[in-house]
Every structure is written in structure tokens, then in C-alpha cells.
Design a protein around this motif. Sequence first.
Motif, mmCIF file in Angstrom:
data_model
loop_
_atom_site.group_PDB
_atom_site.id
_atom_site.type_symbol
_atom_site.label_atom_id
_atom_site.label_comp_id
_atom_site.label_asym_id
_atom_site.label_seq_id
_atom_site.Cartn_x
_atom_site.Cartn_y
_atom_site.Cartn_z
ATOM 1 N N ALA A 47 0.720 -1.331 -0.103
ATOM 2 C CA ALA A 47 0.006 0.154 0.049
ATOM 3 C C ALA A 47 0.826 1.246 0.004
ATOM 4 C CB ALA A 47 -0.976 0.249 1.412
ATOM 5 N N ALA A 107 1.177 4.291 -2.948
ATOM 6 C CA ALA A 107 0.952 5.621 -2.625
ATOM 7 C C ALA A 107 2.136 6.400 -3.279
ATOM 8 C CB ALA A 107 0.813 5.873 -1.370
ATOM 9 N N THR A 136 -4.111 6.751 -8.873
ATOM 10 C CA THR A 136 -5.534 6.094 -8.501
ATOM 11 C C THR A 136 -6.425 7.196 -8.138
ATOM 12 O OG1 THR A 136 -4.058 4.606 -7.443
ATOM 13 C CG2 THR A 136 -6.344 4.231 -6.856
ATOM 14 N N ASP A 137 -7.670 6.921 -8.921
ATOM 15 C CA ASP A 137 -8.678 7.920 -8.724
ATOM 16 C C ASP A 137 -8.574 9.152 -9.354
ATOM 17 O OD1 ASP A 137 -10.472 6.136 -7.614
ATOM 18 O OD2 ASP A 137 -10.300 6.775 -5.599
ATOM 19 N N ARG A 180 -7.012 -1.300 -4.564
ATOM 20 C CA ARG A 180 -6.404 0.189 -4.779
ATOM 21 C C ARG A 180 -4.928 -0.153 -4.005
ATOM 22 N NH1 ARG A 180 -10.967 2.982 -3.452
ATOM 23 N NH2 ARG A 180 -11.751 4.566 -5.282
ATOM 24 N N HIS A 181 -3.993 0.013 -4.802
ATOM 25 C CA HIS A 181 -2.645 0.192 -4.274
ATOM 26 C C HIS A 181 -1.820 -1.298 -3.863
ATOM 27 C CE1 HIS A 181 -2.631 4.662 -2.793
ATOM 28 N NE2 HIS A 181 -2.451 4.609 -4.212
ATOM 29 N N GLY A 215 -12.900 13.728 -6.979
ATOM 30 C CA GLY A 215 -13.049 12.399 -6.609
ATOM 31 C C GLY A 215 -11.526 11.674 -6.030
ATOM 32 N N ALA A 216 -10.444 12.462 -6.342
ATOM 33 C CA ALA A 216 -9.149 11.910 -6.057
ATOM 34 C C ALA A 216 -8.679 12.561 -4.608
ATOM 35 C CB ALA A 216 -8.129 12.802 -6.918
ATOM 36 N N MET A 248 -7.550 9.567 -2.103
ATOM 37 C CA MET A 248 -6.002 9.167 -2.462
ATOM 38 C C MET A 248 -5.033 10.063 -2.219
ATOM 39 S SD MET A 248 -6.128 5.765 -3.335
ATOM 40 C CE MET A 248 -7.322 5.551 -1.895
ATOM 41 N N GLU A 277 -3.941 10.212 1.071
ATOM 42 C CA GLU A 277 -3.086 8.839 1.310
ATOM 43 C C GLU A 277 -1.543 9.304 0.812
ATOM 44 O OE1 GLU A 277 -3.778 6.268 3.171
ATOM 45 O OE2 GLU A 277 -1.884 5.058 2.692
ATOM 46 N N GLN A 278 -1.580 9.644 -0.191
ATOM 47 C CA GLN A 278 -0.259 9.926 -0.811
ATOM 48 C C GLN A 278 0.658 10.937 -0.043
ATOM 49 O OE1 GLN A 278 -1.441 11.702 -4.687
ATOM 50 N NE2 GLN A 278 -2.354 9.661 -4.894
ATOM 51 N N GLN A 284 1.405 9.161 3.311
ATOM 52 C CA GLN A 284 2.724 8.095 3.202
ATOM 53 C C GLN A 284 3.906 8.943 3.169
ATOM 54 O OE1 GLN A 284 2.726 5.106 3.696
ATOM 55 N NE2 GLN A 284 0.825 4.228 3.514
#
Lengths: 498, 498
Positions: free
Chosen positions: A12, A16, A241-242, A280-281, B35-36, B39, B42-43, B46
Motif C-alpha cells: 500500500a 501511494a 489512483t482515482d 487499490r494500491h 474524486g481524488a 487518495m 493517502e499519498q 505516506q
Amino acid sequence: MQAYQTLAGRFARLGALGDAAGILSWDRETLMPDGAADMRAEQLAQLAVIGHEILTAPETGDLIGRALDEAATLGEWERANLREMRRTYLHAAAVPADLVAASSRAASQSGMIWREARARSDFAMLAPALAETLRLGREVGAAKGAAFGLDPYDALLDGYDPGMRRAAIDPLFETLRAELPGLVAAVRERQAAEPAPLPLPGPFPVAAQKALGERLMRAVGFDVTRGRLDVSLHPFCGGATDDVRITTRYDEADASGALMGVLHETGHALYEQGLPPAWRHQPVGAARGMTLHESQSLLVEMQACRSAEFCAYLAPALGETFGGAGPAWTPENLHRRYTRVEPGFIRVDADEVTYPAHILLRYTLERAMVAGDLAVADLPGAFNDGLRDLLGLTVPDDRRGCLQDIHWPGGSFGYFPTYTLGAMAAAQLFRAACAAVPSIPNDLASGDFAALRGWLRTNVHARASLLETDELLREATGKPLGADNFLRHLRARYLGAS
Amino acid sequence: MQAYQTLAGRFARLGALGDAAGILSWDRETLMPDGAADMRAEQLAQLAVIGHEILTAPETGDLIGRALDEAATLGEWERANLREMRRTYLHAAAVPADLVAASSRAASQSGMIWREARARSDFAMLAPALAETLRLGREVGAAKGAAFGLDPYDALLDGYDPGMRRAAIDPLFETLRAELPGLVAAVRERQAAEPAPLPLPGPFPVAAQKALGERLMRAVGFDVTRGRLDVSLHPFCGGATDDVRITTRYDEADASGALMGVLHETGHALYEQGLPPAWRHQPVGAARGMTLHESQSLLVEMQACRSAEFCAYLAPALGETFGGAGPAWTPENLHRRYTRVEPGFIRVDADEVTYPAHILLRYTLERAMVAGDLAVADLPGAFNDGLRDLLGLTVPDDRRGCLQDIHWPGGSFGYFPTYTLGAMAAAQLFRAACAAVPSIPNDLASGDFAALRGWLRTNVHARASLLETDELLREATGKPLGADNFLRHLRARYLGAS
């Protein structure tokens, strides 16, 4: 499940990081100011090194071993995920860190020199750097081959298209090599007897092209809440992603390049946007490989959007957008323009009938280079001989010959065949979709992609990397990848065969 | 040098990660599809976690200890770099990982709730989440305070403005608290006796505003090969090394917000673009802190670009761009508009004379909250009492009161004072620049920023984090940060004092 869960957390994080690199790369090609290039390269290099360190840490290998021991406790998707984790790990861990760094540096270097050498059509300028990139690429192939028990070319191929092998490609490409010259000649003869397509008079203002492109993207099914359309010198589908970012470039004298480009990239984007959210990921949640990825762009562009049916929808949309009327703006003329066959030097400009010749040539040459049977110094001659044999063309200079593509200078050996394998898969999948939902061709005539998209969602996109390519095709179409549907498609579209 | 060099490599990696996060954050505010959002979060999370792991790894502390032992072998910049590495390390290592995660989550949470609560003017909706964010913020302050030997508020302040302390701020702010009410009253009386500024009739098309904004950016000295101007809801200066991204927002009914916003952000950008290339990605190569950063934006916007001299340059440029002529478009009217003083509820809309009142209030309240002397439940009352005392205004609802800023819900305690400290530093630096290069005010009348920019480059930008803020100001202006130049500036501009 403990080891598997720990691995899933690591992957994951890698996912990312890959997403972050995807947006940074997109930005580099679209908006980044020139002076930021060095620092952007540094950002991307650091992300790559961090990812490589996480992936190749000794614990990753240990965890994979332990997770394989407990595989019986895993579900189908988890097991497939573990298989893909292992493949990803082996590709990374097989290559010593100093070889990774050296080959990446050499490829960057020869990629940079290539830009200048192509502009000057000066192969000698590129040759030493290309030889070094090839030498290191062969070392990488040998190292990966040792890890996977494959020959070096197959190991490189596996990096782009998991599970794909020369042994599967060769018979397909031999069929094309046997059939295509006659097919090209017959199509050319037939088209010479028909009225030549009329040019569409411009100009085509960029804003109107963009608005029409976005309308077509939405019609095909691009989710604009999870992606964008922008401009870059070389069109691509990237992002995260997305957040799927596709690009095109506009020519105010001719709208078809940008429009067909947008449709092509929209095919790639549909695949990315249709991947299963639950994965995802994770490696199993990624697109299956370059053959299926290219099949999705070619299915949308070549199979669907260059069809006579879709031209019936597109022609009035074009006329309305750009204020055109008269014989040049009819569906029939548009279809003639979009299906014109003419052998040429440049791969990326080729029509779908002559395109495979460019790939057959490059596949033969790169296999020989990786095997050590073709030296860089002999590449221009071999390239020019090959194009003469395949398309009857005499290459006038290396800019229009072996210098035209960045792949080899950029260190990509084993990528080229996926373009034509993708064209075959596109024909096979489109035929199966139309067999399952016979209304699809008629739907396209009203710009309705819902049924086609629904079939692709179920049979391709939502399956991600659960299956190998041939398994996926067998479940979706009843057979593994073949050349027959592609040839049948060409004969039907270009020779009127039923 | 061995330990130092190893540290420099680690911090270079952290710098590249920070740059990557800078571009991803910029993209989120400007272009990212809705919509992103998950994610992207999350990026960024991380990247932050990876950076925190690198920074707080036990080896980092060991290396800093060893590098300090060999400090005698280091040059002046390396020693300063080591000091900043240690400060950065302590700020990160002082806070346990679970507290970092909890406070970051709480701040995200209350930041999200705040958007809704502000829109509804519903403080009760925010209160529980804000209380949790404050509780964790106090824990962070206590942990950092223990590591640095500081009280919690000073430790939080140090995170935004290294070396800044309450003991330094208090006398400066007490001076303002004593002087400002009388000053505001005198300015208001004087302006009431003058002709009211005439409104500039629009519309102001966005494309023309953007073109003029870019022209002004270039005039000030923004390097467009290493940065961009784009649009976002809340203007900011962000991006990455060699890639400074500033944003603004456009109102077709009034161009001054966007133009002054662009000039403000250009001041921030000049600082970033003027940092020493040799120290890229090292702590000593970063901007000194929020006080000096804000001083650079306010120096460009308030000191330089709202001056009568610059209005003489800007007025004809505006008239030419938007086709305006007549009494509203004179330099004198423009200057009256840009220096209008009027107490109001909203900090970000405040003029430079009443702005400090908003900051004095927030500083007092956040100190009390961090000290445990003011409960979240009592915040609205305390806020409203304070605004009445300072500006004579009765807050009609919390939307225009304590709910207007994201800082506290977003977990930023200790940030607010830097706005007004920056205004003081701006006045002090601008006066020193004009003393050193007396042509500067006249240069501005022809849109020539070269001499001012050159002085800032040498005395502020190129020094990066070599010195503490007060040392830098002492070398550049002869004295540490004070309130006198700021008050003198206000009296000169708004009361005609010499």
C-alpha cells in the motif's frame, strides 16, 4: 494471515509512492516550468530509490516466503495478490542496486542524447550511449532471467507484460508476417479505386477541439470527477489512483489527431478507472500488463471509434462544433479518412493495417540485440533492410528510421511487441463483446458506449491482475490471445469481407 | 566530516520528499478532480510518514551527536546547517509517533468540521473537535517544550518561527496595543475629511487580469522559468525547489484583490527563488521562518506596491489593460483605494492599520488556550469581547468571529503572531533598503524593482537560515526586530507624518 497483512501494508505504501510519482511525472510533461527539471528528476529519483528499498528489503522476501506457507488461509484475490507481490519483488530484487542505478543513469543519458541525435538524424552521435544502455539492459535481462528461470528477453518482456513469452508471440507474429503484405496490397488497390477522402477544411480552434474531446470522453465513459484532460507534447495516460490524467496536443489545421488521440487515451483511462476499488494500491489491483492496456486504447480508438457506425455519430458532431457542412463532413468521408491505409516511415503515424509491420521489425531487431546477435553499429542497416522487406519503403535518413523511437535509447527492450499484441487482443475482445451484446455497433452510431463499457468493466477492468493475460482472454472470449480476430477485422473493415 | 556528510544525504532525501509533497499539495488546491481527494490524502500521509521515519530514526540522533563532536572541522554554513538539522530533528523526535498521528488526525478532522461549522456559523458543532485538537496540540507543545527546555507555547512558536519567543513578542505587541487605537482613530478622522475613493468600473476580464498579474510578477522579479501563476480558492505560495507555484483568485467585478494578491504571493516567491542554490534541500538553505517569509510578501505588497510611487506606475497600466480613463483611474485615487482604513470583522480583508488588532487578539487567546487558561467553550465570548475592546466592533455571529480562520481547527497554535511580526520586519527592512539605495521609491514609480530586489537578495534571501531572525535583521538593518519602523511607516503613510 499475519505475514500477508504486513506485506499488504508495505505494498500500500509502494502504491501511494507510485501515485505520487505519477502526478509528478504528469506535471513534468504538462505544466512544469523548464527550470524545475533537475529538481523534479531528483524528486522522482528519491521516490524510486525509497520504493526500491522498501521492496527489496530482506524482510520483504522473508514475508513473502511466510505468506506462501500460509496461502491456504487466503482467498482467491489474496492468493493472486501474493503471486503478483512475489513477481514484483523478484523483478526488483533480481537486479543488484548498483546495476539498477547504472542502467537507469545510462538510459537517462542516452534518452537525452537521442533527442539531439534524432533532430540531427545523426546515429553515430547516439551509438556509444545506446551501446552502453543495451549492454546494461542485457545485464538486467540476464539477472532477471536467472531469478525467474527465463531467457533474458522473456525476463525483460515479463516486466512489461507479466506472463508474456517469445514462444507465445512468435507464432502470432509469423501469421501476421505471412498475411500482412498481401493484405496491405489488396487494401491499397481497393482504396485506389475508390474516391480519395476529402480534407476537412479548418481552422479548428483549440477551445472547440477541447470541448468536443471532453464531450467524447464523457460519452465513452471517462469519469471527470476522477481525472482530467490536459495538453502535452507527447500524448499519454498517467496520473494516479482515482486521478487519471490524459493528455493530447492540438493542431488548429486538423482536428482528427487530437480527437483520435483523446479517444485512444480515454480507452487507457477507462481501464484505470474501472479497476476494483477494494484492491487499490495492491499489485493484484493494477492493470494486467501492457498488452491488455493497449488493447483497451485500441478497442476504443480503432475498433469502436473508427467504425462506420461511430463515424455516423461523430460526423454531425464535428460539423456542428466547427461549423462544417457539405461532402467533406459526411460520415462516409470521415470513415474513409479514418481508415486510409498508406505505408509510411513513422510508426506512430501508421494506420492499423501497416502498423504491425513496424512492430514485427522492432521485435526482430530487439530480440537480436538482447541476444547479442545484432550490434548497435549494425542497427541502421538492419532497420532499413527490414522496412524495405516489410513495407517496400526505402528509409531516407535515420531520423525516419531507427532513430524515430525513444524506446531503445530510453532502455525499454521488450516493450514494442505489446502494441501489436494489444491490437490483436482489442479485436478479440471487441468481437466477443459484440457477440455478447449484439446492439453494441448500433449503439455506437448514437454515441452510446454503455453496453460496450459495461462488458469491458466486467470482463477486463474489474478483473485487474487476478488472472494472467491468456486466462483473462480465455474467460472473456473463449480462447487465448490469437491473431485471427485481428486479421478478420482488417479484412472486414478494409476489404469488405464478411 | 563523515557523520555530517551522511546527515546531509539524509536531509537531501527529506528535501526531495518535501518538494514532492509541495507539488502534490499545490495540485490538490488547483487542478485535482474532487474524486481524488482520499487518495491524495493517502499519498501525502505516506510521504509524511516516510519523512518522519527517516528524520526520527535512532541513527539520525547518533549522527547529529557525532557531527557536533567534529563541528570544528566544519565551515560556517555547515555549522549552521547542523544547528538547523538538530532543531528539525528535535521538533520531530520530541513527539511520540502515536501523538504525531493522533494530533494530525484530530486536526484533519476538526479542519473538515470547521468548513461546515463556519458555513453554518455554528460554533457548538465545532467545539468538541476543536477541544480535542487543542488537547493534543497542548500535548505536542509540552513534549516539544520538554525537548527544547521551553514552555509549550514557545515550543510551538519555534516550529513556525525558529528562535521566536513570547518574551520577544510581548513588548512589541504591547507597544502596538498602546499605540494602535489612537492611530486608527486619527487615520479614520483624516480619511473622513478627504474625498472618498472612487470605485473603478469593471468588468475586469480574467484573461486581462492574469496577463497584467504576470507582467507585474515579472516586474517585481519573479523568475517564470522556475515557477507559475495559477488559480485556487485560497491564494498561496507553494510548490517546490526551483518550482515556486503562486495562486490567486479572480473577481471580474474588481481586479484589485487578484492583483494585490499576486503581488503579495510574489513577495513570498522572490524569497524562495532567491535562496542559495548551493544549499538546496538542506535545512540551512530554507527560508528562515514565517516572520521573515511574511515580511517579504508584505514588503512587496504593503511597503512597495501600495505606495504612492508604485500607484503612479500601476494606474496607467490598469487603465491601459482595462480601457479605463478618468478620475477613478488616477494614481491618487488608486492610492486612496489601496490605503483605505476601515475596521472590520474579517482578518484577511483587513487593511494594514487595523490588521494588527486581529493578531493581538488571536495571540492573546491562543496563548491562554495553550496555557490551559481559556476553555474552548469560552472562546466565542472571549473573542467577541476582545474585538470590541480592540476595534470597537460587535461581532454579529461566530462566522464573522472566532470561526473565521482555519488555523486553530487545523491545529496551528503559535502561527498567528508571525503575520504582524512580519509586518514589522517588512517596515524595518524596507526602510533599511531605502536608506542603502535612496533611489528605490522613485524606481517603483517606473515599475523598476531591480535595486530593491538586489538589496533583498543580498540581505535576506541569500542568507536563508544561516542566522537567527534577529541576527539577520541586526546585520541588515542595524537592530533586532522592533515595532518602531512599522509605526513610523503607518504614521507617515496614513497621517502624513515625516
